[in-house]
Design a protein around this motif. Structure first.
Motif: not given
Ligand code: ADP
Ligand code: MG
Lengths: 282, 384
Positions: B39, B43-44
């Protein structure tokens, strides 16, 4: 013998389920069976004992001879086929495309469109018959198959969009993203990735769309009652007179009318069995 | 050449900021691992680089081109998804060749490319199968193969091993490492597993709550964590933290009064610390000795002993309630509820100030000879 209370209970439950389902099947199939059975009997035998199976005495193909002997039966049949298949094709195509657009893309009016389409499920299209007739009259489409096709597309779309949206939503996001990384265009993603994956849903929608169209009497009667544009359900009516009804012909043509729907159903139901996205992820 | 350069990249979903200004320089051919808790936005960030999400602000360069507005396919990247995302209705061959076919490549070219990739990944015999007929590890390879055939400048991996079982994970990890050498491409690899990060990365980027906490080589992160978060994140079991106050400042060390009453010496640069400032002392389990003569001595009650064979993890509760872990020898005879004394050398101590920033360590990672060790031990004991 070892007694297994759990198993016993299950057997009882299974029996119950089967009993209920069988009863339902019998009730549902009984009228159809009566139609088919009587289609092969002479007129006298139909009236004497409607529930009896055709015997050597009572067996008769008079109805079929009469129906097939008339040139316009083929025409009605063809009309029904054309209307059903073309409507079905466009309902599936437009339904899937609309479902894809509404679920995949965020744009202004997305929610409004979705709600509008959902309302189409709840409000029967027949309520608009008068306006539709006016519209078709102004467009000069009365007594054409086009009028029927247009109405049936409108009638089938809402449910198609609704069901297909649900399925498209279940296609993993990563699949589309992988395709985008592969430089696959949005159209190609839809046609080569999404459509094959929602094929079982398409089959379901096809069945639900096809049957009301094939069976419809209302719109053919109102929009296309002309000699050359009658559909089979309407065509059958000419054997039902005010004073005399040619039961042999009515029952035979109904029997014949069942065949194409049955064939289409068999085709679609083979798709229904296949799994949705097995093997896509994990 | 495809250097990747991120300048002040930010991303918000609606009003929720997820990434708060990421700066990163990635050289061509580098294996960069983004690591951080679930989180934190790894990934983002990867999806921003891939072009699957719009960048809210900041600039992204791949090669010498600003690519903020380019579609994924135009960026010269290939992504391997955590869920593999194979096209379920296409055979392995079609899965791998689809992108090339779309790009309008010739049949012979596609065939050669796919077979070459299949050979590298040992999946030649699976080309005619459907994804559902493959095991998890095989699907994983197909997903990598699909990326390879496109000859990308940059490979993006999002937790590619997290769906594999433990044994396969180690095996595939090694193979991805080899693959990097073989392909010589830039790889950006996301994981939440610090072992994967340490073993694979040329460079590790530790992320925390949408920020880059520290970026450096695996050993740099291990020996010189810049913040308390990195100190705790890299290394297993976690680094032990003990609160304290600066008691005295020396030339090449500081002395800390620990919360359990002990006094410890740590070989760090004092910076602008003053006597009395609150600090946190960090020391790794593997740097604490079961014997009591290595330097600073700690004593506590054993609450649990985990015996792994090659080592034993001894969980101690100090007099003030602080819990620490000690990596003892595999033959350790310590038992639960025993009261024991353990110790660590001052050059192994990390010190974090009240803002959780690390003070520069003066003697870390360059201590090798036993002579030096003995000398350092002597310095440590002097403190008492
Ligand atoms: N499409 C989306 N809409 C809203 N919030 C998002 C979305 N994708 C990810 N998030 C939020 O962004 C944060 C980072 O997510 P992510 O990049 O998937 O984390 P990781 O890959 O490090 O576990 C998280 O808190 C998640 O809830
Ligand atoms: Mg993630």
């Amino acid at each position: 013998m070892i007694s297994l209370p759990g198993l016993k209970h299950n057997t009882g439950k299974t029996l119950m389920t089967h009993a209920v389902l069988l009863t339902y099947t019998v009730i549902a199939l009984f009228p159809i069976l009566v139609i088919i059975v009587n289609a092969f009997k002479s007129r006298k035998a139909i009236f004497k004992d409607p529930l009896a199976l055709p015997s050597l005495d009572s067996f008769s193909l008079a109805g079929f001879e009469q129906v097939l002997g008339r040139a316009d039966f083929g025409l009605y049949f063809g009309n029904s086929m054309i209307v059903t298949l073309i409507s079905l094709f466009f309902v599936l195509l437009f339904g899937a495309m609309a479902a894809w657009a509404l679920t995949e893309y965020k744009f202004r009016g997305n929610l409004f469109l979705a709600v509008l389409i959902a309302m189409g499920i709840m409000i029967p299209i027949r309520l608009g018959t008068v306006s539709i007739l006016n519209l078709m009259a102004s467009l000069d489409l009365v007594n054409t198959l086009t009028a029927l096709v247009l109405v049936y597309i409108a009638q089938g779309l809402p449910l198609a969009v609704f069901i297909l949206s649900e399925f498209i939503r279940q296609v993993p996001k990563e699949l589309k993203e992988a395709a985008r990384c592969d430089n696959v265009s949005e159209y190609k993603i839809f046609f080569t990735i999404i459509l094959p994956l929602i094929r079982p849903a398409m089959a379901t929608v096809a069945v639900f769309t096809m049957i009301p169209i094939w069976n419809d009497l209302w719109f053919p009667l109102i929009l296309a009652p002309g000699e050359s544009t009658q559909t089979i359900t309407l065509g059958v009516q000419q054997f039902i007179g005010q004073y005399v009804t040619d039961w042999n012909a009515v029952l035979s043509s109904l029997t014949l009318a069942i065949v194409p729907v049955l064939v289409l159903y068999v085709i679609f139901s083979r798709q229904l069995i296949r799994g949705l996205t097995s093997g896509a992820v994990k | 050449m495809a250097d990747v350069k991120l300048s002040n990249i930010k991303k918000s979903y609606g009003d929720t900021p997820v990434l708060h200004g990421i700066d990163l320089d990635i050289k061509h051919g580098e294996f960069v691992v983004l690591v951080g808790a679930s989180g934190c936005g790894k990934s983002t960030l990867l999806r921003l680089i891939a072009g699957l999400e719009d960048i809210s602000s900041g600039e992204l360069h791949i090669g010498d081109q600003q690519v903020n507005a380019l579609a994924p396919a135009q960026r010269g990247i290939a992504m391997v998804f955590q869920s593999y995302a194979l096209y379920p209705h296409m055979t392995v061959f079609k899965n791998m060749s689809y992108g090339l076919k779309i790009a309008g490549k010739g049949k012979d070219f596609i065939d050669a490319k796919v077979r070459e990739a299949a050979r590298i990944l040992h999946i030649d015999h699976l080309l005619e199968r459907l994804p559902r007929e493959l095991s998890g590890g095989q699907r994983q390879r197909v997903a990598i193969g699909r990326a390879i055939v496109r000859d990308p400048n940059v490979f993006l991996f999002d937790e590619p091993l997290s769906n594999l079982d433990a044994a396969l994970r180690v095996k595939t990890r090694v193979e991805i490492g080899k693959l990097h050498k073989e392909l010589g491409a830039t790889i950006i690899y996301v994981t939440h597993d610090q072992v994967e990060a340490m073993t694979l990365g040329d460079k590790i980027v530790v992320m925390n709550q949408g920020r880059v906490e520290q970026c450096g080589s695996p050993l740099e992160l291990y020996q010189h964590p810049a913040t308390r978060f990195v100190g705790g994140f890299i290394g297993s079991p976690k680094m032990n933290f003990i609160d304290g106050k600066v008691a005295a400042l020396g030339g090449d060390h500081i002395e800390i009064q620990l919360s359990n009453g002990c006094r410890s010496r740590a070989c760090v640069e004092a910076g602008d610390l003053k006597v009395g400032d609150p600090v946190t002392l960090g020391v790794r389990p593997e740097h604490i000795d079961e014997r009591s003569d290595a330097g600073t001595m700690l004593s506590g009650d054993v609450t649990l002993v985990e015996r792994l064979g090659e080592a034993s993890f001894i969980y101690l509760t100090l007099s003030d309630g602080t819990e620490i872990v000690v990596r003892g020898s595999g033959e350790s005879t310590v038992t639960t509820s025993e009261h024991i004394k353990v110790s660590f050398a001052p050059h192994n101590a990390h010190v974090f100030d009240s803002n959780d920033r690390a003070l520069r360590r003066l003697k870390a990672g360059n201590v090798h000879s036993t002579a030096e060790l003995a000398q350092l031990k002597a310095v440590g004991q002097e403190a008492f």
